[in-house]
Motif scaffolding. Structure first.
Motif, PDB file in Angstrom:
ATOM      1  N   ALA A 112       5.718  50.228  12.904  1.00 32.77           N
ATOM      2  CA  ALA A 112       5.797  49.066  13.787  1.00 32.77           C
ATOM      3  C   ALA A 112       5.427  47.786  13.050  1.00 32.77           C
ATOM      4  O   ALA A 112       5.718  46.684  13.536  1.00 32.77           O
ATOM      5  CB  ALA A 112       4.893  49.249  15.003  1.00 32.77           C
ATOM      6  N   ALA A 113       4.813  47.936  11.868  1.00 33.76           N
ATOM      7  CA  ALA A 113       4.478  46.768  11.046  1.00 33.76           C
ATOM      8  C   ALA A 113       5.602  46.418  10.073  1.00 33.76           C
ATOM      9  O   ALA A 113       5.552  45.380   9.416  1.00 33.76           O
ATOM     10  CB  ALA A 113       3.191  47.029  10.273  1.00 33.76           C
ATOM     11  N   THR A 124      13.760  34.142  14.117  1.00 36.23           N
ATOM     12  CA  THR A 124      12.713  34.846  14.863  1.00 36.23           C
ATOM     13  C   THR A 124      13.079  36.300  15.119  1.00 36.23           C
ATOM     14  O   THR A 124      12.268  37.067  15.603  1.00 36.23           O
ATOM     15  CB  THR A 124      12.457  34.159  16.216  1.00 36.23           C
ATOM     16  OG1 THR A 124      13.669  34.171  16.979  1.00 36.23           O
ATOM     17  CG2 THR A 124      11.993  32.728  16.010  1.00 36.23           C
ATOM     18  N   TRP A 125      14.300  36.690  14.819  1.00 35.03           N
ATOM     19  CA  TRP A 125      14.729  38.048  15.097  1.00 35.03           C
ATOM     20  C   TRP A 125      14.838  38.852  13.811  1.00 35.03           C
ATOM     21  O   TRP A 125      14.838  38.304  12.708  1.00 35.03           O
ATOM     22  CB  TRP A 125      16.031  38.058  15.884  1.00 35.03           C
ATOM     23  CG  TRP A 125      17.173  37.295  15.290  1.00 35.03           C
ATOM     24  CD1 TRP A 125      17.381  35.943  15.361  1.00 35.03           C
ATOM     25  CD2 TRP A 125      18.266  37.824  14.547  1.00 35.03           C
ATOM     26  NE1 TRP A 125      18.536  35.604  14.718  1.00 35.03           N
ATOM     27  CE2 TRP A 125      19.112  36.739  14.212  1.00 35.03           C
ATOM     28  CE3 TRP A 125      18.638  39.107  14.161  1.00 35.03           C
ATOM     29  CZ2 TRP A 125      20.279  36.887  13.482  1.00 35.03           C
ATOM     30  CZ3 TRP A 125      19.810  39.275  13.446  1.00 35.03           C
ATOM     31  CH2 TRP A 125      20.610  38.178  13.108  1.00 35.03           C
ATOM     32  N   LEU A 126      14.893  40.165  13.956  1.00 38.28           N
ATOM     33  CA  LEU A 126      14.824  41.087  12.831  1.00 38.28           C
ATOM     34  C   LEU A 126      16.020  42.024  12.835  1.00 38.28           C
ATOM     35  O   LEU A 126      16.537  42.378  13.891  1.00 38.28           O
ATOM     36  CB  LEU A 126      13.540  41.924  12.903  1.00 38.28           C
ATOM     37  CG  LEU A 126      12.229  41.163  13.068  1.00 38.28           C
ATOM     38  CD1 LEU A 126      11.102  42.136  13.402  1.00 38.28           C
ATOM     39  CD2 LEU A 126      11.896  40.393  11.796  1.00 38.28           C
ATOM     40  N   LYS A 228      10.904  44.834  29.567  1.00 38.65           N
ATOM     41  CA  LYS A 228      10.664  45.753  28.453  1.00 38.65           C
ATOM     42  C   LYS A 228      10.219  47.129  28.939  1.00 38.65           C
ATOM     43  O   LYS A 228      10.642  48.160  28.389  1.00 38.65           O
ATOM     44  CB  LYS A 228       9.623  45.170  27.495  1.00 38.65           C
ATOM     45  CG  LYS A 228      10.115  43.994  26.663  1.00 38.65           C
ATOM     46  CD  LYS A 228       9.042  43.532  25.688  1.00 38.65           C
ATOM     47  CE  LYS A 228       9.587  42.510  24.698  1.00 38.65           C
ATOM     48  NZ  LYS A 228      10.071  41.293  25.368  1.00 38.65           N
ATOM     49  N   ASP A 229       9.368  47.171  29.947  1.00 41.45           N
ATOM     50  CA  ASP A 229       8.909  48.466  30.447  1.00 41.45           C
ATOM     51  C   ASP A 229      10.075  49.282  30.988  1.00 41.45           C
ATOM     52  O   ASP A 229      10.159  50.496  30.755  1.00 41.45           O
ATOM     53  CB  ASP A 229       7.854  48.279  31.539  1.00 41.45           C
ATOM     54  CG  ASP A 229       6.511  47.849  30.979  1.00 41.45           C
ATOM     55  OD1 ASP A 229       6.307  47.995  29.756  1.00 41.45           O
ATOM     56  OD2 ASP A 229       5.669  47.360  31.752  1.00 41.45           O
ATOM     57  N   GLU A 260       7.845  40.640  18.898  1.00 44.52           N
ATOM     58  CA  GLU A 260       7.324  41.004  20.216  1.00 44.52           C
ATOM     59  C   GLU A 260       7.754  42.415  20.595  1.00 44.52           C
ATOM     60  O   GLU A 260       6.963  43.199  21.137  1.00 44.52           O
ATOM     61  CB  GLU A 260       7.814  39.990  21.252  1.00 44.52           C
ATOM     62  CG  GLU A 260       7.202  40.192  22.637  1.00 44.52           C
ATOM     63  CD  GLU A 260       7.626  39.111  23.610  1.00 44.52           C
ATOM     64  OE1 GLU A 260       7.802  39.433  24.806  1.00 44.52           O
ATOM     65  OE2 GLU A 260       7.796  37.953  23.165  1.00 44.52           O
ATOM     66  N   TRP A 261       9.008  42.761  20.288  1.00 46.99           N
ATOM     67  CA  TRP A 261       9.468  44.116  20.573  1.00 46.99           C
ATOM     68  C   TRP A 261       8.755  45.147  19.695  1.00 46.99           C
ATOM     69  O   TRP A 261       8.438  46.261  20.149  1.00 46.99           O
ATOM     70  CB  TRP A 261      10.981  44.214  20.386  1.00 46.99           C
ATOM     71  CG  TRP A 261      11.734  44.101  21.671  1.00 46.99           C
ATOM     72  CD1 TRP A 261      12.478  43.050  22.104  1.00 46.99           C
ATOM     73  CD2 TRP A 261      11.794  45.092  22.702  1.00 46.99           C
ATOM     74  NE1 TRP A 261      13.003  43.317  23.353  1.00 46.99           N
ATOM     75  CE2 TRP A 261      12.602  44.568  23.740  1.00 46.99           C
ATOM     76  CE3 TRP A 261      11.253  46.365  22.858  1.00 46.99           C
ATOM     77  CZ2 TRP A 261      12.883  45.269  24.912  1.00 46.99           C
ATOM     78  CZ3 TRP A 261      11.535  47.082  24.021  1.00 46.99           C
ATOM     79  CH2 TRP A 261      12.337  46.530  25.027  1.00 46.99           C
TER      80      TRP A 261
END
Length: 327
Positions: A112-113, A124-126, A228-229, A260-261
């Motif tokens: 997650a890192a 800002t996106w990956l 998201k949930d 954030e995700w």
């Protein structure tokens, strides 16, 4: 519907509620007969994220979800070494708040890192964040099941099968694909139950949104206003309601995410699953340990054709290995 099937449906929820915890099998099983209609996710109630250390049937496990199905309280647990997920009866498990760490939780934090690729300065996106390459030799075959009007490519999956051996494949399932393809999902469950495919079900989000023409930074799960949930947990509920167990892996639609995700997956104790060999778009020969990505939902025949070509030329790393062995 005949009387025998009607009676079976009425007795679905689990074991008899009067059975003692010591009489119950481990892992627990939510009954969902292969010939029965698809069950709604609402069958799985009070579903929430937890983190506890549990002992069940003499084995230590990490409980990451709790829920209620048919009046029974269940836990979704993970073997901290092998990453195998299973359901357990809550009243048959001795649990306490998680203390310290484990291989499983260390892997969640590690991947997650991993921020993957930022496509441009200041973005800002990956792209392709998380676990992209597996350990050791061989390859890890993954197939995405995004929403599609086309049928499951059963012939491709059958081509993986060998007599007397279950072929490992990780299928990233979206909720909207599952609800619109109940017969294909039943077929997958039958291939798994009868030992032809060893399927690991990967969370691919519930709705898998995609709008042609929008930039990636505003598309897929980065579409504004998404819950998201719902995207993470409702897909898990749907799998459990229909007799299957979600794994510890989550694949972002389009392999697109943001910080954030990634934090959401860490909170939910999930490992983001990317790929270093998306066969439809990657021209390179897959290396040993490659996480292969194809689409088995009918939408990407080029990727399946390239898989077949590489396989015929002996250019795919062998053997195919279960995705749990990749981290």
């Amino acid at each position: 519907m005949n009387k025998a099937l009607a009676l079976l449906l009425a007795l679905w929820p689990l074991a008899a509620t009067g059975a003692r915890a010591t009489d119950r099998p481990s892992p627990a099983k939510v009954e969902a007969p292969l010939g029965a209609p698809l069950q709604p996710l609402q069958r799985v109630e009070d579903y929430r994220v937890i983190l506890k250390t549990c002992s069940a049937a003499g084995k230590q496990r990490v409980a990451v979800r709790e829920m209620r199905v048919g009046g029974e309280k269940l836990l979704l647990t993970v073997d901290p070494q092998t990453l195998a997920a299973s359901l357990e009866y809550a009243d048959g498990s001795d649990c306490s708040e998680a203390q310290g760490t484990s291989r499983f939780l260390e892997l969640v934090d590690h991947y997650a890192a991993d921020m993957g690729k930022q496509p441009s300065a200041g973005a800002t996106w990956l792209e392709n964040a998380g676990l992209k390459h597996g350990r050791g030799e061989g390859a890890y075959l993954t197939g995405d099941l995004c929403p599609s009007r086309k049928p499951l490519d059963r012939a491709f999956l059958q081509s993986l099968e060998k007599p007397g051996e279950a072929a490992p494949v990780a299928l990233a399932v979206s909720g909207l694909w599952l609800t619109h393809h109940p017969a294909d999902f039943a077929w997958l469950r039958r291939e798994k139950a009868e030992g032809r495919l060893a399927i690991t079900f990967v969370n691919h989000s519930y709705s898998h949104p995609y709008r042609p023409g929008l930039p990636d930074g505003q598309n897929f799960l980065l579409e504004p206003g998404l819950d998201k949930d719902r995207e993470v947990l409702d897909l898990e509920r749907l799998l459990i309601a229909n007799g299957e167990t979600p794994s510890v892996f989550f694949r972002f639609p389009g392999l697109i995410s943001d910080r954030e995700w990634m934090a959401t997956l860490r909170r939910d104790h999930l490992i983001p699953l990317g790929s270093d060999a998306w066969l439809a778009v990657s021209p390179a020969k897959p290396p040993g340990g490659a996480i292969l990505l194809v689409h088995a939902n009918g939408n990407e025949p080029f990727g399946l054709n390239r898989f077949d070509s590489l396989r015929q030329k002996g250019e795919l790393p062998k053997p195919f290995r279960p995705i749990n062995e990749a981290p």
